[in-house]
Design a protein around this motif. Structure first.
Motif, mmCIF file in Angstrom:
data_model
loop_
_atom_site.group_PDB
_atom_site.id
_atom_site.type_symbol
_atom_site.label_atom_id
_atom_site.label_comp_id
_atom_site.label_asym_id
_atom_site.label_seq_id
_atom_site.Cartn_x
_atom_site.Cartn_y
_atom_site.Cartn_z
ATOM 1 N N ILE A 51 -17.382 10.532 -24.402
ATOM 2 C CA ILE A 51 -17.120 9.451 -25.351
ATOM 3 C C ILE A 51 -16.386 8.306 -24.665
ATOM 4 O O ILE A 51 -16.703 7.129 -24.892
ATOM 5 C CB ILE A 51 -16.320 9.970 -26.561
ATOM 6 C CG1 ILE A 51 -17.130 11.004 -27.350
ATOM 7 C CG2 ILE A 51 -15.860 8.826 -27.453
ATOM 8 C CD1 ILE A 51 -18.335 10.470 -28.054
ATOM 9 N N MET A 52 -15.411 8.626 -23.818
ATOM 10 C CA MET A 52 -14.682 7.571 -23.105
ATOM 11 C C MET A 52 -15.626 6.782 -22.201
ATOM 12 O O MET A 52 -15.558 5.548 -22.146
ATOM 13 C CB MET A 52 -13.542 8.179 -22.292
ATOM 14 C CG MET A 52 -12.376 8.626 -23.122
ATOM 15 S SD MET A 52 -11.106 9.471 -22.176
ATOM 16 C CE MET A 52 -10.602 8.212 -21.047
ATOM 17 N N PHE A 53 -16.483 7.466 -21.499
ATOM 18 C CA PHE A 53 -17.440 6.790 -20.625
ATOM 19 C C PHE A 53 -18.395 5.924 -21.440
ATOM 20 O O PHE A 53 -18.691 4.792 -21.059
ATOM 21 C CB PHE A 53 -18.213 7.815 -19.796
ATOM 22 C CG PHE A 53 -19.218 7.210 -18.872
ATOM 23 C CD1 PHE A 53 -18.804 6.535 -17.731
ATOM 24 C CD2 PHE A 53 -20.572 7.294 -19.138
ATOM 25 C CE1 PHE A 53 -19.730 5.957 -16.872
ATOM 26 C CE2 PHE A 53 -21.502 6.727 -18.298
ATOM 27 C CZ PHE A 53 -21.077 6.054 -17.159
ATOM 28 N N SER A 54 -18.868 6.446 -22.568
ATOM 29 C CA SER A 54 -19.784 5.683 -23.417
ATOM 30 C C SER A 54 -19.097 4.446 -23.997
ATOM 31 O O SER A 54 -19.724 3.396 -24.129
ATOM 32 C CB SER A 54 -20.309 6.556 -24.554
ATOM 33 O OG SER A 54 -21.012 7.650 -24.046
ATOM 34 N N THR A 55 -17.819 4.570 -24.324
ATOM 35 C CA THR A 55 -17.072 3.416 -24.823
ATOM 36 C C THR A 55 -16.885 2.393 -23.715
ATOM 37 O O THR A 55 -17.008 1.189 -23.941
ATOM 38 C CB THR A 55 -15.704 3.854 -25.378
ATOM 39 O OG1 THR A 55 -15.907 4.827 -26.398
ATOM 40 C CG2 THR A 55 -14.938 2.676 -25.948
ATOM 41 N N HIS A 56 -16.592 2.862 -22.530
ATOM 42 C CA HIS A 56 -16.425 1.957 -21.398
ATOM 43 C C HIS A 56 -17.725 1.203 -21.098
ATOM 44 O O HIS A 56 -17.699 0.021 -20.739
ATOM 45 C CB HIS A 56 -15.956 2.725 -20.160
ATOM 46 C CG HIS A 56 -15.738 1.867 -18.967
ATOM 47 N ND1 HIS A 56 -14.678 0.995 -18.875
ATOM 48 C CD2 HIS A 56 -16.455 1.720 -17.832
ATOM 49 C CE1 HIS A 56 -14.751 0.345 -17.717
ATOM 50 N NE2 HIS A 56 -15.829 0.781 -17.069
ATOM 51 N N MET A 57 -18.838 1.869 -21.240
ATOM 52 C CA MET A 57 -20.145 1.238 -21.001
ATOM 53 C C MET A 57 -20.607 0.428 -22.214
ATOM 54 O O MET A 57 -21.706 -0.106 -22.210
ATOM 55 C CB MET A 57 -21.197 2.302 -20.655
ATOM 56 C CG MET A 57 -20.897 3.086 -19.393
ATOM 57 S SD MET A 57 -20.786 2.061 -17.938
ATOM 58 C CE MET A 57 -22.446 1.479 -17.821
ATOM 59 N N GLU A 58 -19.793 0.370 -23.258
ATOM 60 C CA GLU A 58 -20.052 -0.364 -24.499
ATOM 61 C C GLU A 58 -21.278 0.150 -25.244
ATOM 62 O O GLU A 58 -21.995 -0.605 -25.900
ATOM 63 C CB GLU A 58 -20.149 -1.864 -24.228
ATOM 64 C CG GLU A 58 -18.868 -2.443 -23.670
ATOM 65 C CD GLU A 58 -18.958 -3.930 -23.369
ATOM 66 O OE1 GLU A 58 -20.060 -4.514 -23.493
ATOM 67 O OE2 GLU A 58 -17.914 -4.488 -23.012
ATOM 68 N N LEU A 59 -21.516 1.450 -25.158
ATOM 69 C CA LEU A 59 -22.607 2.071 -25.909
ATOM 70 C C LEU A 59 -22.162 2.419 -27.327
ATOM 71 O O LEU A 59 -22.973 2.394 -28.253
ATOM 72 C CB LEU A 59 -23.114 3.317 -25.188
ATOM 73 C CG LEU A 59 -23.687 3.092 -23.791
ATOM 74 C CD1 LEU A 59 -23.997 4.429 -23.130
ATOM 75 C CD2 LEU A 59 -24.922 2.223 -23.868
ATOM 76 N N ILE A 60 -20.888 2.777 -27.483
ATOM 77 C CA ILE A 60 -20.333 3.093 -28.792
ATOM 78 C C ILE A 60 -18.958 2.453 -28.914
ATOM 79 O O ILE A 60 -18.353 2.058 -27.917
ATOM 80 C CB ILE A 60 -20.227 4.620 -29.031
ATOM 81 C CG1 ILE A 60 -19.370 5.273 -27.957
ATOM 82 C CG2 ILE A 60 -21.569 5.258 -29.122
ATOM 83 C CD1 ILE A 60 -19.126 6.737 -28.201
ATOM 84 N N THR A 61 -18.477 2.380 -30.141
ATOM 85 C CA THR A 61 -17.142 1.844 -30.403
ATOM 86 C C THR A 61 -16.358 2.855 -31.235
ATOM 87 O O THR A 61 -16.956 3.725 -31.881
ATOM 88 C CB THR A 61 -17.219 0.518 -31.180
ATOM 89 O OG1 THR A 61 -17.816 0.772 -32.452
ATOM 90 C CG2 THR A 61 -18.011 -0.532 -30.425
ATOM 91 N N PRO A 62 -15.041 2.733 -31.249
ATOM 92 C CA PRO A 62 -14.250 3.646 -32.083
ATOM 93 C C PRO A 62 -14.597 3.524 -33.571
ATOM 94 O O PRO A 62 -14.597 4.520 -34.291
ATOM 95 C CB PRO A 62 -12.807 3.216 -31.833
ATOM 96 C CG PRO A 62 -12.828 2.490 -30.544
ATOM 97 C CD PRO A 62 -14.185 1.892 -30.418
ATOM 98 N N LEU A 63 -14.920 2.316 -34.009
ATOM 99 C CA LEU A 63 -15.292 2.127 -35.417
ATOM 100 C C LEU A 63 -16.566 2.893 -35.746
ATOM 101 O O LEU A 63 -16.661 3.530 -36.806
ATOM 102 C CB LEU A 63 -15.465 0.642 -35.717
ATOM 103 C CG LEU A 63 -15.823 0.301 -37.150
ATOM 104 C CD1 LEU A 63 -14.708 0.755 -38.094
ATOM 105 C CD2 LEU A 63 -16.069 -1.181 -37.293
ATOM 106 N N LYS A 64 -17.527 2.867 -34.846
ATOM 107 C CA LYS A 64 -18.780 3.608 -35.046
ATOM 108 C C LYS A 64 -18.506 5.114 -35.108
ATOM 109 O O LYS A 64 -19.091 5.831 -35.920
ATOM 110 C CB LYS A 64 -19.749 3.276 -33.907
ATOM 111 C CG LYS A 64 -21.068 3.957 -33.995
ATOM 112 C CD LYS A 64 -21.938 3.319 -35.015
ATOM 113 C CE LYS A 64 -23.323 3.905 -34.911
ATOM 114 N NZ LYS A 64 -24.165 3.494 -35.998
ATOM 115 N N LEU A 65 -17.601 5.589 -34.251
ATOM 116 C CA LEU A 65 -17.232 7.013 -34.270
ATOM 117 C C LEU A 65 -16.559 7.393 -35.580
ATOM 118 O O LEU A 65 -16.802 8.472 -36.124
ATOM 119 C CB LEU A 65 -16.321 7.342 -33.094
ATOM 120 C CG LEU A 65 -16.946 7.283 -31.710
ATOM 121 C CD1 LEU A 65 -15.872 7.416 -30.645
ATOM 122 C CD2 LEU A 65 -17.994 8.350 -31.553
#
Length: 143
Positions: free
Chosen positions: A68-82
């Motif tokens: 999840i951290m890697f995906s957030t860093h790559m801007e694939l997901i956001t905390p709001l989406k999670l």
């Protein structure tokens, strides 16, 4: 994240799988076979095969915060989406837990709550990465 934290994280995952999940599942399988009157015959190959089929998938799934951290860093997901997809994630984790454990309720009950906890930790970690990335973008804006 430094290598020391990653190393500790992998050791914790392996320790959780080996010292908590594996003995509980093995004890359940042993007591179940005694109750139905089956004789147990374990060879070294069967023991290690069963152990690795239990520990490795749980270890891979428990890397959820890093993914999840890697995906957030790559801007694939956001905390709001999670946060908004939390209920769907819980259902997915409830379905995933029996798929990575032996077919008994004990292992399912032992694996599901930590998976849900890891999802919540993933949201916190994602938020930290997202805030840091946003602050970096605002600091480095072209004038």
């Amino acid at each position: 994240m430094s290598r020391e934290y990653v190393s500790v994280f992998f050791k914790w995952i392996g320790g959780f799988s080996y010292f908590l999940i594996f003995p509980a599942v093995f004890q359940f399988m042993t007591s179940f076979s005694e109750r139905i009157g089956a004789s147990e015959v374990y060879g070294l190959n069967q023991y290690f095969s069963f152990m690795f089929r239990l520990i490795l998938p749980i270890g891979v799934v428990f890397e959820l915060p890093l993914i999840i951290m890697f995906s957030t860093h790559m801007e694939l997901i956001t905390p709001l989406k999670l946060k908004t997809s939390r209920k769907y994630a819980y259902i997915f984790l409830l379905v995933l837990a029996p798929m990575i454990t032996p077919p008994d309720i004990v292992s399912h009950v032992l694996v599901t709550p930590p998976l849900i906890l890891l999802y919540e930790v993933s949201i916190v970690c994602s938020n930290m990465v997202f805030v840091k990335k946003q602050s970096y973008k605002t600091i480095n804006l072209p004038s």
